[in-house]
Design a protein around this motif. Structure first.
Motif: not given
Length: 323
Positions: A248-261, A165-167, A185-192
């Motif tokens: 299927l998940a809410t954004d609390g799982f990746w609410a951090c500075p470097s979520p892709q890692h 899905t696209v944020d 786009w990938w850096e701003q959405v999935h890297g931050e």
């Protein structure tokens, strides 16, 4: 972080488990504005009301049909939890949908009716809102996806966790206008991580005109998405890979500075788990014990879906425990 104790019927083709929490290391009094809905093959529904899990039998539910949804009431906004609960109530009343057109039409109508419910005279920016990421699983057919907001559907396969899905965030609007390329786009959405949203159920959208929040929902599709996102339309039929896991998940799982890692750790984390409940337990246990650096204590909800066999066979459902 108490998992659901109920047994629902998702077999013979699927194993499903849900879990929710107010947030990693969050204070006990923190309100959980997330919600979820599971409707099993017998029409038994599981969801939150007043932050407590409830069960309800859906009358007239067709055997073998499944509905899964996660919702994130907009944090910091007045009545975010109530907005998510209202959408769940609407989904409980929504008949099982056989086509993508029917699903989209009914959900767009629900969006409009809830805007009226929460006050037609309320300034759009003051309305509550919630994300909605939903799968409609039809027996013997491709799943139907409907997505609004910045919750996500992930596919875990081949050692990788890939978003499907696209944020709905400002970076996506910039990419649609040609102002961001694929890497940016990938850096701003999935890297931050940025707690901004450009569209939510009930709230409305800022895609049609970034300077104005408008009432209708704005479906992202190959007609308006850049080429590198065109395969992830918000509303589409989706062939599920029987060898993959889905989250299927809410954004609390990746609410951090470097979520892709952190997200990149999921495939190894899930390796060898025997059930969807065990998979979900690992996800919550790991984020509690070894969270990514600077994780924000947001609400977290996850539904894990795994295949139990040939999803295109037709067979009578059997009971599968959801712990």
């Amino acid at each position: 972080m108490t998992p659901s104790p109920h047994s629902l019927r998702f077999g013979p083709h699927f194993d499903v488990a849900v879990r929710t929490a107010a947030g990693a290391k969050a204070a006990s009094q923190t309100e959980n504005q997330d919600n979820y809905l599971l409707i099993d093959t017998s029409g038994m529904a599981c969801f939150l009301a007043d932050q407590v899990e409830r069960r309800q039998q859906v009358q007239g539910w067709p055997p073998g049909h499944i509905r899964l949804a996660v919702l994130d009431g907009m944090g910091g906004h007045r009545r975010g939890r109530e907005a998510a609960e209202a959408v769940v109530a609407g989904l409980l009343a929504l008949p099982a949908c056989d086509t993508l057109g029917e699903l989209c039409s009914r959900l767009d109508s629900l969006h409009a009716s809830l805007q009226q419910h929460f006050g037609a005279d309320v300034q759009p920016g003051k309305r509550p809102g919630t994300t909605l990421t939903m799968l409609e699983l039809r027996p013997g057919q491709a799943a139907l996806l409907y997505h609004v907001g910045d919750s996500r559907l992930y596919q875990i396969a081949g050692g990788k966790a890939a978003p499907l899905t696209v944020d709905h965030v400002p970076a996506t609007a910039f990419a649609m206008d040609g102002l961001l390329d694929e890497a940016a786009w990938w850096e701003q959405v999935h890297g931050e991580y940025r707690s901004q949203i450009s569209q939510a159920f009930i709230l409305g959208n800022a895609f049609a005109n970034p300077a104005e929040l408008r009432d209708p929902l704005y479906a992202l599709s190959p007609l308006n998405l850049p080429f590198f996102l065109a395969h992830m339309a918000d509303r589409r039929a989706l062939e599920l890979d029987p060898k993959a896991l889905y989250v299927l998940a809410t954004d609390g799982f990746w609410a951090c500075p470097s979520p892709q890692h952190w997200v990149a750790r999921w495939p190894a984390l899930f390796e060898g788990a025997a059930s969807a409940a065990a998979l979900n337990a690992r996800l919550f246990d790991e984020i509690g014990a070894n969270p990514p650096p600077a994780l924000h204590p947001d609400n977290m909800t996850a539904i894990v879906l795994r295949s139990l066999g040939n999803m295109h066979e037709t067979a009578l459902p059997r009971a599968v425990p959801m712990h």
